[in-house]
Design a protein around this motif. Structure first.
Motif, PDB file in Angstrom:
ATOM      1  N   ILE A  19     -32.458 -16.978 -77.900  1.00  0.00           N
ATOM      2  CA  ILE A  19     -31.853 -15.645 -77.823  1.00  0.00           C
ATOM      3  C   ILE A  19     -30.467 -15.731 -77.200  1.00  0.00           C
ATOM      4  CG2 ILE A  19     -32.011 -13.388 -76.672  1.00  0.00           C
ATOM      5  CD1 ILE A  19     -35.080 -13.600 -77.047  1.00  0.00           C
ATOM      6  N   GLN A  20     -30.365 -16.448 -76.090  1.00  0.00           N
ATOM      7  CA  GLN A  20     -29.072 -16.607 -75.419  1.00  0.00           C
ATOM      8  C   GLN A  20     -28.064 -17.301 -76.331  1.00  0.00           C
ATOM      9  OE1 GLN A  20     -28.130 -15.093 -72.745  1.00  0.00           O
ATOM     10  NE2 GLN A  20     -30.176 -14.270 -72.482  1.00  0.00           N
ATOM     11  N   LYS A  21     -28.530 -18.310 -77.060  1.00  0.00           N
ATOM     12  CA  LYS A  21     -27.651 -19.050 -77.969  1.00  0.00           C
ATOM     13  C   LYS A  21     -27.129 -18.121 -79.080  1.00  0.00           C
ATOM     14  CE  LYS A  21     -27.467 -23.236 -80.767  1.00  0.00           C
ATOM     15  NZ  LYS A  21     -28.185 -24.378 -81.288  1.00  0.00           N
ATOM     16  N   LYS A  69     -24.671 -15.595 -77.602  1.00  0.00           N
ATOM     17  CA  LYS A  69     -23.400 -16.261 -77.326  1.00  0.00           C
ATOM     18  C   LYS A  69     -22.626 -16.467 -78.621  1.00  0.00           C
ATOM     19  CE  LYS A  69     -21.283 -20.192 -75.095  1.00  0.00           C
ATOM     20  NZ  LYS A  69     -21.418 -21.397 -74.345  1.00  0.00           N
ATOM     21  N   ALA A  70     -23.316 -16.860 -79.690  1.00  0.00           N
ATOM     22  CA  ALA A  70     -22.657 -17.042 -80.991  1.00  0.00           C
ATOM     23  C   ALA A  70     -22.044 -15.733 -81.476  1.00  0.00           C
ATOM     24  CB  ALA A  70     -23.652 -17.579 -82.017  1.00  0.00           C
ATOM     25  N   ILE A  71     -22.744 -14.632 -81.243  1.00  0.00           N
ATOM     26  CA  ILE A  71     -22.244 -13.328 -81.669  1.00  0.00           C
ATOM     27  C   ILE A  71     -20.998 -12.943 -80.865  1.00  0.00           C
ATOM     28  CG2 ILE A  71     -22.761 -10.838 -81.720  1.00  0.00           C
ATOM     29  CD1 ILE A  71     -25.708 -11.690 -82.396  1.00  0.00           C
ATOM     30  N   THR A  72     -21.077 -13.066 -79.538  1.00  0.00           N
ATOM     31  CA  THR A  72     -19.916 -12.677 -78.721  1.00  0.00           C
ATOM     32  C   THR A  72     -18.716 -13.588 -78.997  1.00  0.00           C
ATOM     33  OG1 THR A  72     -20.710 -13.939 -76.797  1.00  0.00           O
ATOM     34  CG2 THR A  72     -21.250 -11.580 -76.868  1.00  0.00           C
ATOM     35  N   HIS A  83     -30.243  -8.129 -81.527  1.00  0.00           N
ATOM     36  CA  HIS A  83     -29.657  -8.391 -80.210  1.00  0.00           C
ATOM     37  C   HIS A  83     -28.702  -7.305 -79.728  1.00  0.00           C
ATOM     38  CE1 HIS A  83     -31.449 -12.336 -80.347  1.00  0.00           C
ATOM     39  NE2 HIS A  83     -30.971 -12.486 -81.569  1.00  0.00           N
ATOM     40  N   TYR A  84     -28.066  -6.599 -80.655  1.00  0.00           N
ATOM     41  CA  TYR A  84     -27.081  -5.579 -80.289  1.00  0.00           C
ATOM     42  C   TYR A  84     -27.256  -4.341 -81.146  1.00  0.00           C
ATOM     43  CZ  TYR A  84     -24.740  -9.361 -77.795  1.00  0.00           C
ATOM     44  OH  TYR A  84     -24.460 -10.394 -76.948  1.00  0.00           O
ATOM     45  N   GLU A  85     -26.966  -3.196 -80.550  1.00  0.00           N
ATOM     46  CA  GLU A  85     -27.046  -1.939 -81.292  1.00  0.00           C
ATOM     47  C   GLU A  85     -25.805  -1.690 -82.133  1.00  0.00           C
ATOM     48  OE1 GLU A  85     -27.615   1.222 -78.509  1.00  0.00           O
ATOM     49  OE2 GLU A  85     -29.425   0.332 -77.672  1.00  0.00           O
ATOM     50  N   SER A  86     -24.662  -2.176 -81.608  1.00  0.00           N
ATOM     51  CA  SER A  86     -23.381  -1.880 -82.242  1.00  0.00           C
ATOM     52  C   SER A  86     -22.331  -2.872 -81.758  1.00  0.00           C
ATOM     53  CB  SER A  86     -22.940  -0.463 -81.859  1.00  0.00           C
ATOM     54  OG  SER A  86     -22.717  -0.409 -80.447  1.00  0.00           O
ATOM     55  N   ILE A  87     -21.137  -2.735 -82.303  1.00  0.00           N
ATOM     56  CA  ILE A  87     -20.020  -3.553 -81.835  1.00  0.00           C
ATOM     57  C   ILE A  87     -19.692  -3.185 -80.385  1.00  0.00           C
ATOM     58  CG2 ILE A  87     -17.543  -3.976 -82.131  1.00  0.00           C
ATOM     59  CD1 ILE A  87     -18.044  -3.884 -85.160  1.00  0.00           C
ATOM     60  N   ASP A  88     -19.823  -1.914 -80.053  1.00  0.00           N
ATOM     61  CA  ASP A  88     -19.579  -1.479 -78.670  1.00  0.00           C
ATOM     62  C   ASP A  88     -20.498  -2.194 -77.688  1.00  0.00           C
ATOM     63  OD1 ASP A  88     -17.641   0.225 -79.602  1.00  0.00           O
ATOM     64  OD2 ASP A  88     -18.865   2.035 -79.426  1.00  0.00           O
ATOM     65  N   SER A  89     -21.736  -2.435 -78.081  1.00  0.00           N
ATOM     66  CA  SER A  89     -22.652  -3.131 -77.177  1.00  0.00           C
ATOM     67  C   SER A  89     -22.251  -4.607 -77.005  1.00  0.00           C
ATOM     68  CB  SER A  89     -24.108  -2.996 -77.634  1.00  0.00           C
ATOM     69  OG  SER A  89     -24.315  -3.549 -78.901  1.00  0.00           O
ATOM     70  N   VAL A  90     -21.593  -5.177 -78.008  1.00  0.00           N
ATOM     71  CA  VAL A  90     -21.069  -6.545 -77.869  1.00  0.00           C
ATOM     72  C   VAL A  90     -19.935  -6.536 -76.846  1.00  0.00           C
ATOM     73  CG1 VAL A  90     -19.981  -8.515 -79.021  1.00  0.00           C
ATOM     74  CG2 VAL A  90     -21.707  -7.172 -80.233  1.00  0.00           C
ATOM     75  N   PHE A  91     -19.062  -5.538 -76.942  1.00  0.00           N
ATOM     76  CA  PHE A  91     -17.986  -5.394 -75.958  1.00  0.00           C
ATOM     77  C   PHE A  91     -18.545  -5.271 -74.549  1.00  0.00           C
ATOM     78  CE2 PHE A  91     -14.246  -3.903 -78.635  1.00  0.00           C
ATOM     79  CZ  PHE A  91     -13.431  -4.925 -78.197  1.00  0.00           C
ATOM     80  N   LYS A  92     -19.595  -4.481 -74.411  1.00  0.00           N
ATOM     81  CA  LYS A  92     -20.194  -4.288 -73.088  1.00  0.00           C
ATOM     82  C   LYS A  92     -20.729  -5.613 -72.544  1.00  0.00           C
ATOM     83  CE  LYS A  92     -22.887  -1.055 -70.493  1.00  0.00           C
ATOM     84  NZ  LYS A  92     -23.507   0.250 -70.496  1.00  0.00           N
ATOM     85  N   GLU A  93     -21.340  -6.395 -73.409  1.00  0.00           N
ATOM     86  CA  GLU A  93     -21.851  -7.712 -73.014  1.00  0.00           C
ATOM     87  C   GLU A  93     -20.715  -8.623 -72.543  1.00  0.00           C
ATOM     88  OE1 GLU A  93     -25.061 -10.675 -72.900  1.00  0.00           O
ATOM     89  OE2 GLU A  93     -25.199  -8.562 -73.423  1.00  0.00           O
ATOM     90  N   ILE A  94     -19.608  -8.605 -73.278  1.00  0.00           N
ATOM     91  CA  ILE A  94     -18.459  -9.428 -72.895  1.00  0.00           C
ATOM     92  C   ILE A  94     -17.925  -8.973 -71.536  1.00  0.00           C
ATOM     93  CG2 ILE A  94     -16.064 -10.031 -73.487  1.00  0.00           C
ATOM     94  CD1 ILE A  94     -16.960  -9.810 -76.486  1.00  0.00           C
ATOM     95  N   ALA A  95     -17.811  -7.667 -71.333  1.00  0.00           N
ATOM     96  CA  ALA A  95     -17.331  -7.135 -70.053  1.00  0.00           C
ATOM     97  C   ALA A  95     -18.267  -7.533 -68.915  1.00  0.00           C
ATOM     98  CB  ALA A  95     -17.180  -5.615 -70.130  1.00  0.00           C
ATOM     99  N   LYS A  96     -19.575  -7.442 -69.138  1.00  0.00           N
ATOM    100  CA  LYS A  96     -20.553  -7.852 -68.109  1.00  0.00           C
ATOM    101  C   LYS A  96     -20.400  -9.333 -67.777  1.00  0.00           C
ATOM    102  CE  LYS A  96     -24.397  -4.670 -68.803  1.00  0.00           C
ATOM    103  NZ  LYS A  96     -25.789  -4.538 -69.262  1.00  0.00           N
ATOM    104  N   ASP A  97     -20.209 -10.147 -68.811  1.00  0.00           N
ATOM    105  CA  ASP A  97     -20.012 -11.590 -68.587  1.00  0.00           C
ATOM    106  C   ASP A  97     -18.780 -11.852 -67.728  1.00  0.00           C
ATOM    107  OD1 ASP A  97     -22.270 -12.158 -70.079  1.00  0.00           O
ATOM    108  OD2 ASP A  97     -21.167 -12.804 -71.872  1.00  0.00           O
TER     109      ASP A  97
END
Length: 191
Positions: free
Chosen positions: A6-8, A11-14, A48-62
């Motif tokens: 899942i993490q892999k 990470k590939a998505i972000t 893994h993600y609901e939307s592109i916005d949720s990918v952004f949120k993941e990047i910001a959290k990282d």
């Protein structure tokens, strides 16, 4: 094993999304673009993600997690009044991917990323300082709103080449203003 996969995949998505931001100059990036670039299908993206916005949120959290690790490594939590350490940690994270940040600072399309990063900084300040201050929570919230919005605004301006000073010099100015306040800084300058 499942967690690692899942993490892999996440990470590939972000990473795919960040790569596409750097490559694309035209229309918005789509989920299909991200999935294709990450060598997954759209269904896997949505697992893994609901939307592109949720990918952004993941990047910001990282990015916030990276900043906190740097702060811990530099014993920031032993001296919570040393705001320059926070700025140095932000600078360290920012400079690692400077071209990415310049790209997203130059486009209003990516405003959500900056808003999410601002909100995470605000939440982190409240969480950390609430344990150590006698300041009422509402006043701490006002402080953290002011601080996080100002920091993000200054970094976006710097990334868009609106200042001639380097990021370390900008960080020092911000640190002085936070620690000394506007009044002391401006009065000395006027006299």
């Amino acid at each position: 094993m499942v967690d690692r996969r899942i993490q892999k995949t996440k990470k590939a998505i972000t990473e795919s999304f960040m790569d596409l931001i750097m490559e694309k100059k035209g229309p918005k990036i789509t989920i299909t673009d991200i999935a294709s670039n990450a060598n997954i299908d759209r269904k896997t993206f949505y697992l893994h993600y609901e939307s592109i916005d949720s990918v952004f949120k993941e990047i910001a959290k990282d990015k916030i997690s990276e900043i906190i690790i740097i702060l811990e490594e530099n014993n920031y939590f032993e001296n919570l009044m040393d705001f320059k350490r926070i700025l140095n940690a932000l600078n360290t994270v920012l400079l690692k991917d400077i071209e990415f940040y310049k790209k997203i600072a130059s486009s209003s399309e990516y405003h959500l990323f900056w808003k999410q990063l601002e909100d995470l900084i605000k939440e982190t300040i409240i969480e950390i300082y609430l344990k150590f201050t006698k300041l009422p929570k509402e006043e701490l919230i006002v402080f953290s709103n002011f601080y996080s919005a100002g920091i993000i605004s200054i970094y976006i301006s710097w990334l868009n080449n609106q200042y001639s000073k380097n990021i370390t010099e900008i960080g020092a100015i911000i640190g002085e203003i936070i620690f000394e306040g506007f009044k002391e800084k401006l009065i000395v300058s006027v006299q």
